[in-house]
Design an enzyme around this catalytic site. Sequence first.
Site, PDB file in Angstrom:
ATOM      1  N   ASP A  78       0.772  -1.325   0.030  1.00 35.63           N
ATOM      2  CA  ASP A  78      -0.146  -0.044  -0.138  1.00 35.63           C
ATOM      3  C   ASP A  78       0.799   1.233   0.082  1.00 35.63           C
ATOM      4  O   ASP A  78       1.786   1.487   0.820  1.00 35.63           O
ATOM      5  CB  ASP A  78      -0.622   0.196   1.417  1.00 35.63           C
ATOM      6  CG  ASP A  78      -1.689  -1.166   1.631  1.00 35.63           C
ATOM      7  OD1 ASP A  78      -1.509  -2.207   0.772  1.00 35.63           O
ATOM      8  OD2 ASP A  78      -2.121  -0.964   2.634  1.00 35.63           O
ATOM      9  N   GLU A  94     -10.720  -2.266   4.174  1.00 35.07           N
ATOM     10  CA  GLU A  94      -9.396  -1.720   4.347  1.00 35.07           C
ATOM     11  C   GLU A  94      -9.058  -0.379   3.927  1.00 35.07           C
ATOM     12  O   GLU A  94      -9.913  -0.029   2.947  1.00 35.07           O
ATOM     13  CB  GLU A  94      -8.334  -2.758   3.783  1.00 35.07           C
ATOM     14  CG  GLU A  94      -8.299  -4.134   4.456  1.00 35.07           C
ATOM     15  CD  GLU A  94      -7.326  -5.010   3.966  1.00 35.07           C
ATOM     16  OE1 GLU A  94      -6.672  -5.770   4.843  1.00 35.07           O
ATOM     17  OE2 GLU A  94      -6.908  -5.102   2.709  1.00 35.07           O
TER      18      GLU A  94
HETATM   19  C1  FRU Z   1      -3.942  -3.603   2.811  1.00 33.81           C
HETATM   20  C2  FRU Z   1      -3.309  -4.152   3.924  1.00 33.81           C
HETATM   21  C3  FRU Z   1      -3.548  -3.062   5.248  1.00 33.81           C
HETATM   22  C4  FRU Z   1      -2.818  -3.076   5.897  1.00 33.81           C
HETATM   23  C5  FRU Z   1      -1.238  -3.373   5.164  1.00 33.81           C
HETATM   24  C6  FRU Z   1      -0.360  -4.283   5.631  1.00 33.81           C
HETATM   25  O1  FRU Z   1      -3.432  -4.229   1.481  1.00 33.81           O
HETATM   26  O2  FRU Z   1      -3.781  -5.298   4.546  1.00 33.81           O
HETATM   27  O3  FRU Z   1      -4.999  -3.242   5.619  1.00 33.81           O
HETATM   28  O4  FRU Z   1      -2.417  -1.912   6.998  1.00 33.81           O
HETATM   29  O5  FRU Z   1      -1.969  -4.111   3.992  1.00 33.81           O
HETATM   30  O6  FRU Z   1       0.648  -4.306   5.080  1.00 33.81           O
END
Ligand code: FRU
Length: 480
Positions: A22, A201
């Site tokens: 992300d 998310e």
């Molecule tokens: C989304 C996610 C988020 C989390 C991060 C962990 O892709 O699962 O919810 O904060 O990646 O790397």
Amino acid sequence: PPATPQYRPAYHFSPARMWMNDPNGMVYSQGVYHLFFQHYPEAMVWGPMHWGHATSKDLVHWQEQPIALFPDKLGWIFSGSAVIDENNTAGFGKNALVAIFTHHNDPEEKKKTNRHQYQSLAYSLDQGQTWTKYAGNPVLPNPGIQDFRDPKVSWNTAAGKWIMTLATKDRITFYSSPDLKAWTKESEFGEKLGAHGGVWECPDLFPLTLDGKQQWVLLVSINPGGPNSGSATQYFIGQFDGKKFTPASTATRWVDYGKDNYAGVTYANTGARRIFQGWMSNWEYANQVPTSPWRNAMTVPRELALRKVGADVFLTSQPVPEIGRALTAGSVKLQNLTVKPTLDLTGKLPGLGDKFQLKMSTRQLTDFALVLANGRGEELVIGYDKKANEYYVDRSKSGLVAFSDKFPGRHAGPRRATTPAADLTLLVDASSVEVFADQGLTALSELFFPSEPFTTLTVKSAAGLSISELSYSRLATEAK
Ligand code: FRU
């Protein structure tokens, strides 16, 4: 694995080495765009998360910076946002960059209490070069919700406070704070609305103007449960009164219908521009894509807007104009082309490379397919299917596809425009294509990995397509 420089994008950000997911903490400050990102610097697969850091002055050329946030005794550093604290509400300093992120402390507490994710702060007084974690972390402890993460914070003028938009398992929870440190729960949204094929998310909440009226857009990424399976980002349009989000429609809509745009959110501090950037991958195979010594890239930054089509309002996304301004080399413009049943463009586009922009418009949209191919029988097809009224990308035979059975396939998104005229912008960058149709009413982002570069471009249309204008250009300078 052997290095794969042929898949390295030139005008998309990818880390020099190792794993990325992300985008985090995106903020524009003193003429510089800061892009932080989920990063595991020790392997090409997901692991203990850090915040990597990259900067750009033009949203095209990116410079990787030293890692910004390292795991600590409170946990790994999961996704989150950053703000400029102009009025020093937190007391870290005037104009401090403040990062609000999730600490993930797994597995010790997880099984017992579900309280392993909580929100924390770090601040920088030197434009993101060095960061100090706040001694009072966490600022928002976990009330016992298994998935409790990805805080996106912005100043809300109606509330006169900071508003945090937080992903809380199967819904969004809004919190408010005067100082980024003390948080009060305001409301929840979405338990029974939108797509719920997976956990919610990486949300974002921001205003956009339509016909002179302010509307609020809520982005919610979900994994899995996307329109073409795996992870994807849905959006809601409605009102936010400083406490509560009320959607105007209950339809499920997606920011991007391709398989490779996830966890995208927008930059803080860009004035009237609303600039979005996503992670150009999908959790179904992000850990397996055949690149080395890095894994995964970001989408191009995109400008978001709202557009009315009949009684519906849609979120549009188009590449920021900075991209078009950088893709000017070898520029070719062709007019009034007729495709029936095929037209080979290869000879008409001297120096056809694998990092280019192609724009095309027609007064009468009908079935067509743009085929990028190489001498090995591999091809990537981008097209429109009139009967289904959808745009699609078919990467079934695009080269290396067998690393995951979730990778190959044809992925489509609905056409939203109702005019006979249509336009298409394609951005190709080594191993990705981003398709923007009808001024961004439909977007599709897809990865591909040919075993040799594609060298030919052919348009096909049995129905007969008249292209009023087609333009092509490449990146003017190599990425610095
Ligand atoms: C989304 C996610 C988020 C989390 C991060 C962990 O892709 O699962 O919810 O904060 O990646 O790397």
